[in-house]
Design a protein around this motif. Sequence first.
Motif, PDB file in Angstrom:
ATOM      1  N   LEU A 268       0.833  -1.210   0.000  1.00  0.00           N
ATOM      2  CA  LEU A 268       0.000   0.000   0.000  1.00  0.00           C
ATOM      3  C   LEU A 268       0.866   1.257   0.000  1.00  0.00           C
ATOM      4  O   LEU A 268       1.761   1.413   0.837  1.00  0.00           O
ATOM      5  CB  LEU A 268      -0.906  -0.022   1.243  1.00  0.00           C
ATOM      6  N   SER A 269       0.593   2.164  -0.926  1.00  0.00           N
ATOM      7  CA  SER A 269       1.263   3.474  -0.973  1.00  0.00           C
ATOM      8  C   SER A 269       0.196   4.534  -1.235  1.00  0.00           C
ATOM      9  O   SER A 269      -0.854   4.228  -1.816  1.00  0.00           O
ATOM     10  CB  SER A 269       2.309   3.517  -2.093  1.00  0.00           C
ATOM     11  N   THR A 270       0.480   5.773  -0.821  1.00  0.00           N
ATOM     12  CA  THR A 270      -0.508   6.850  -1.023  1.00  0.00           C
ATOM     13  C   THR A 270       0.030   7.921  -1.954  1.00  0.00           C
ATOM     14  O   THR A 270       1.243   8.066  -2.136  1.00  0.00           O
ATOM     15  CB  THR A 270      -0.906   7.499   0.313  1.00  0.00           C
ATOM     16  N   LYS A 271      -0.920   8.704  -2.514  1.00  0.00           N
ATOM     17  CA  LYS A 271      -0.571   9.739  -3.490  1.00  0.00           C
ATOM     18  C   LYS A 271      -0.089  11.024  -2.848  1.00  0.00           C
ATOM     19  O   LYS A 271       0.689  11.762  -3.414  1.00  0.00           O
ATOM     20  CB  LYS A 271      -1.810  10.061  -4.346  1.00  0.00           C
ATOM     21  N   PRO A 274       1.107  13.076   4.231  1.00  0.00           N
ATOM     22  CA  PRO A 274       2.311  12.283   4.436  1.00  0.00           C
ATOM     23  C   PRO A 274       2.181  10.932   3.733  1.00  0.00           C
ATOM     24  O   PRO A 274       1.153  10.279   3.847  1.00  0.00           O
ATOM     25  CB  PRO A 274       2.381  12.128   5.957  1.00  0.00           C
ATOM     26  N   TYR A 275       3.227  10.554   3.013  1.00  0.00           N
ATOM     27  CA  TYR A 275       3.168   9.362   2.163  1.00  0.00           C
ATOM     28  C   TYR A 275       3.250   8.060   2.948  1.00  0.00           C
ATOM     29  O   TYR A 275       3.959   7.974   3.950  1.00  0.00           O
ATOM     30  CB  TYR A 275       4.335   9.384   1.152  1.00  0.00           C
ATOM     31  N   LEU A 276       2.505   7.053   2.472  1.00  0.00           N
ATOM     32  CA  LEU A 276       2.728   5.670   2.906  1.00  0.00           C
ATOM     33  C   LEU A 276       3.540   5.016   1.802  1.00  0.00           C
ATOM     34  O   LEU A 276       3.274   5.240   0.619  1.00  0.00           O
ATOM     35  CB  LEU A 276       1.405   4.912   3.051  1.00  0.00           C
ATOM     36  N   GLN A 277       4.517   4.190   2.187  1.00  0.00           N
ATOM     37  CA  GLN A 277       5.388   3.609   1.175  1.00  0.00           C
ATOM     38  C   GLN A 277       5.480   2.092   1.323  1.00  0.00           C
ATOM     39  O   GLN A 277       6.065   1.597   2.283  1.00  0.00           O
ATOM     40  CB  GLN A 277       6.778   4.254   1.258  1.00  0.00           C
ATOM     41  N   ASP A 278       4.817   1.386   0.404  1.00  0.00           N
ATOM     42  CA  ASP A 278       4.946  -0.060   0.268  1.00  0.00           C
ATOM     43  C   ASP A 278       4.670  -0.800   1.588  1.00  0.00           C
ATOM     44  O   ASP A 278       5.497  -1.567   2.070  1.00  0.00           O
ATOM     45  CB  ASP A 278       6.356  -0.389  -0.250  1.00  0.00           C
ATOM     46  N   THR A 305      -6.486   5.074   4.633  1.00  0.00           N
ATOM     47  CA  THR A 305      -6.331   4.536   3.280  1.00  0.00           C
ATOM     48  C   THR A 305      -7.093   3.218   3.131  1.00  0.00           C
ATOM     49  O   THR A 305      -7.790   2.988   2.145  1.00  0.00           O
ATOM     50  CB  THR A 305      -4.836   4.340   2.939  1.00  0.00           C
ATOM     51  N   ILE A 306      -6.980   2.364   4.145  1.00  0.00           N
ATOM     52  CA  ILE A 306      -7.729   1.097   4.125  1.00  0.00           C
ATOM     53  C   ILE A 306      -9.229   1.390   4.083  1.00  0.00           C
ATOM     54  O   ILE A 306      -9.996   0.737   3.371  1.00  0.00           O
ATOM     55  CB  ILE A 306      -7.384   0.236   5.373  1.00  0.00           C
ATOM     56  N   PHE A 307      -9.656   2.419   4.806  1.00  0.00           N
ATOM     57  CA  PHE A 307     -11.080   2.766   4.956  1.00  0.00           C
ATOM     58  C   PHE A 307     -11.642   3.518   3.746  1.00  0.00           C
ATOM     59  O   PHE A 307     -12.829   3.791   3.679  1.00  0.00           O
ATOM     60  CB  PHE A 307     -11.263   3.594   6.239  1.00  0.00           C
ATOM     61  N   GLY A 308     -10.755   3.901   2.812  1.00  0.00           N
ATOM     62  CA  GLY A 308     -11.235   4.547   1.584  1.00  0.00           C
ATOM     63  C   GLY A 308     -11.401   6.048   1.663  1.00  0.00           C
ATOM     64  O   GLY A 308     -12.001   6.661   0.779  1.00  0.00           O
ATOM     65  N   ARG A 310      -8.693   8.110   2.084  1.00  0.00           N
ATOM     66  CA  ARG A 310      -7.424   8.695   1.640  1.00  0.00           C
ATOM     67  C   ARG A 310      -7.054   8.016   0.316  1.00  0.00           C
ATOM     68  O   ARG A 310      -7.236   6.808   0.169  1.00  0.00           O
ATOM     69  CB  ARG A 310      -6.342   8.456   2.699  1.00  0.00           C
ATOM     70  N   THR A 311      -6.552   8.784  -0.628  1.00  0.00           N
ATOM     71  CA  THR A 311      -6.319   8.262  -1.978  1.00  0.00           C
ATOM     72  C   THR A 311      -5.121   7.313  -2.023  1.00  0.00           C
ATOM     73  O   THR A 311      -4.028   7.664  -1.578  1.00  0.00           O
ATOM     74  CB  THR A 311      -6.091   9.426  -2.972  1.00  0.00           C
ATOM     75  N   ARG A 312      -5.367   6.141  -2.589  1.00  0.00           N
ATOM     76  CA  ARG A 312      -4.339   5.123  -2.731  1.00  0.00           C
ATOM     77  C   ARG A 312      -3.571   5.363  -4.036  1.00  0.00           C
ATOM     78  O   ARG A 312      -4.174   5.601  -5.081  1.00  0.00           O
ATOM     79  CB  ARG A 312      -5.061   3.774  -2.789  1.00  0.00           C
ATOM     80  N   ALA A 313      -2.243   5.258  -4.000  1.00  0.00           N
ATOM     81  CA  ALA A 313      -1.456   5.363  -5.233  1.00  0.00           C
ATOM     82  C   ALA A 313      -1.271   3.974  -5.832  1.00  0.00           C
ATOM     83  O   ALA A 313      -1.363   3.788  -7.043  1.00  0.00           O
ATOM     84  CB  ALA A 313      -0.104   5.997  -4.950  1.00  0.00           C
ATOM     85  N   SER A 314      -1.005   3.005  -4.959  1.00  0.00           N
ATOM     86  CA  SER A 314      -0.853   1.621  -5.412  1.00  0.00           C
ATOM     87  C   SER A 314      -1.080   0.692  -4.235  1.00  0.00           C
ATOM     88  O   SER A 314      -1.171   1.129  -3.090  1.00  0.00           O
ATOM     89  CB  SER A 314       0.544   1.397  -5.998  1.00  0.00           C
ATOM     90  N   GLY A 315      -1.172  -0.597  -4.519  1.00  0.00           N
ATOM     91  CA  GLY A 315      -1.371  -1.579  -3.464  1.00  0.00           C
ATOM     92  C   GLY A 315      -2.798  -2.095  -3.423  1.00  0.00           C
ATOM     93  O   GLY A 315      -3.693  -1.528  -4.057  1.00  0.00           O
ATOM     94  N   ARG A 316      -2.990  -3.187  -2.691  1.00  0.00           N
ATOM     95  CA  ARG A 316      -4.299  -3.829  -2.630  1.00  0.00           C
ATOM     96  C   ARG A 316      -4.661  -4.220  -1.206  1.00  0.00           C
ATOM     97  O   ARG A 316      -3.784  -4.470  -0.381  1.00  0.00           O
ATOM     98  CB  ARG A 316      -4.305  -5.084  -3.513  1.00  0.00           C
ATOM     99  N   VAL A 317      -5.958  -4.257  -0.951  1.00  0.00           N
ATOM    100  CA  VAL A 317      -6.486  -4.712   0.342  1.00  0.00           C
ATOM    101  C   VAL A 317      -7.460  -5.854   0.062  1.00  0.00           C
ATOM    102  O   VAL A 317      -8.372  -5.705  -0.766  1.00  0.00           O
ATOM    103  CB  VAL A 317      -7.210  -3.566   1.091  1.00  0.00           C
ATOM    104  N   TYR A 318      -7.249  -6.982   0.726  1.00  0.00           N
ATOM    105  CA  TYR A 318      -8.137  -8.143   0.556  1.00  0.00           C
ATOM    106  C   TYR A 318      -8.826  -8.464   1.877  1.00  0.00           C
ATOM    107  O   TYR A 318      -8.185  -8.454   2.933  1.00  0.00           O
ATOM    108  CB  TYR A 318      -7.346  -9.379   0.114  1.00  0.00           C
ATOM    109  N   LEU A 319     -10.114  -8.734   1.821  1.00  0.00           N
ATOM    110  CA  LEU A 319     -10.862  -9.229   2.973  1.00  0.00           C
ATOM    111  C   LEU A 319     -11.416 -10.598   2.585  1.00  0.00           C
ATOM    112  O   LEU A 319     -12.156 -10.711   1.603  1.00  0.00           O
ATOM    113  CB  LEU A 319     -12.004  -8.266   3.337  1.00  0.00           C
ATOM    114  N   ASN A 320     -11.027 -11.615   3.349  1.00  0.00           N
ATOM    115  CA  ASN A 320     -11.427 -12.992   3.016  1.00  0.00           C
ATOM    116  C   ASN A 320     -11.119 -13.322   1.554  1.00  0.00           C
ATOM    117  O   ASN A 320     -11.961 -13.842   0.812  1.00  0.00           O
ATOM    118  CB  ASN A 320     -12.920 -13.214   3.299  1.00  0.00           C
TER     119      ASN A 320
END
Length: 502
Positions: A268-271, A274-278, A305-308, A310-320
């Motif tokens: 997960l990274s943000t656009k 403050p940036y989130l990086q990988d 970001t997980i909650f939607g 904050r804008t995601r630049a890349s990465g994925r979130v999976y539930l089940n």
Amino acid sequence: MEDKRDDTILSIRGMSKSFGRNRVLDHINLDVKRGTVMGLMGENGAGKSTMMKCLFGTYQKDEGSIYLDGKEVNFSGPKDALENGIAMVHQELNQCLERNVVDNLFLGRYPVNSLGVIDEKRMKNEASKLFRKLGMTVNLDQPMRNMSVSQRQMCEIAKAISYNSKVIVLDEPTSSLTVQEVDKLFEMMRMLRDQGISLIYISHKMDEIFEICDEISVLRDGNLVMTKSAKETDMNELIAAMVGRVLENRFPPVDNQPKDVVLSVQHLSTKFEPYLQDVSFDVREGEIFGLYGLVGAGRTELLETIFGIRTRASGRVYLNNKLMNFSCAKEAMDYGFALITEERKANGLFLKGDLTFNTTIANLHAYKSGAAISDSKMVKATANEIKVMHTKCMGPGDMISSLSGGNQQKVIFGRWLERSPQVFMMDEPTRGIDVGAKYEIYDLIIKMAKEGKTIIVVSSEMPEILGITNRIGVMSNGHLSGIVNTKETNQEELLRLSAKYL
């Protein structure tokens, strides 16, 4: 009254205050000595805020007297108190966020030159001198909005000092601060104390109270039940005074049994800053996963970001094993995600609403009778959450703004519980909550984990993050610098990991 000017700067005598039939303060007698730090403790709803509001003239006391430096005073409001030497730094900071540091410092008292024009040069010089004296490095021209909560709080303390205050009240000042920032704050407090300034320190954090306070006073149900030198008491006596019973442990046993991975966060990274990086991690069903790190490390941003929101630049979130790609909070809620935000008043509460509105607003479809929403169902659900959370109030019709901070937090918890979420994310869930109520919240978190909920908890309190989690992910400057098993780690390792990417 005998003259105690030698060592007592502030004396409260026989202060009482009632709201209707509810007596909130009952003949309080309190002395604050010159050049000392007085710790003020008590459960939420014990009367601490009311006592301070009566002191500052926000509320008019029903009876009693206040003496400052031997003279009786009756302030008409906080501005009057401030101009006479008593200042307060609130937990919920009220600042003009679009204005810069200097404007906030001189708000309401801009100096003017001989032409009657605001003297900006003088303001800047005085501000620079003040921050230098306090050992603080601050960009005076930046808007307050761009500063962290801790920096904004330091500015508020600087403002109190600029009024030549004799007494400064600090209300939960460390609730948003990291360990290093707390050390810096305490250094400043000791410096002020050594200059003869008295501080009243309102906090629920036992370790800090013993570290910084000379004396400790405890309020319970509107009565002052104890005042002792910090050296002459201990944690168990304090807790017993606060809650009226002995609390054997600060944390319930963490006896949940995590199962298989439910939530998977991958790269997960943000656009935007403050940036989130990988950032990558997994959380299991029935697990309590802690997130620790310094303020600004990216913990809140990760939850958002997980909650939607904050804008995601890349990465994925999976539930089940199913891809979750939320573009807004409603989508996250529809898939069983819940988020308790850090800033209660800014984005957690509807301050003009009552308890019923605040408890049921996120789950209105559940209270329908036919096509219409049923008031009685909403009130019944609220009454149930009041009971479950042990919220101190008169009933579902109370305005949320009339509750203490900790009880407001319980209402937010109740609101999300009404939705029975599968993934419950909590950002500083016990911020500003007393020790008895904290234990209840911890109990609730562990109970939810046992019921199979997946829980992520952000906390700046080291004992808390070590006391109620199964594993801890440590954030450092937007990176996830490590994941540790709670039972196998310690404070030193958490601090080391939190500094990894600085």
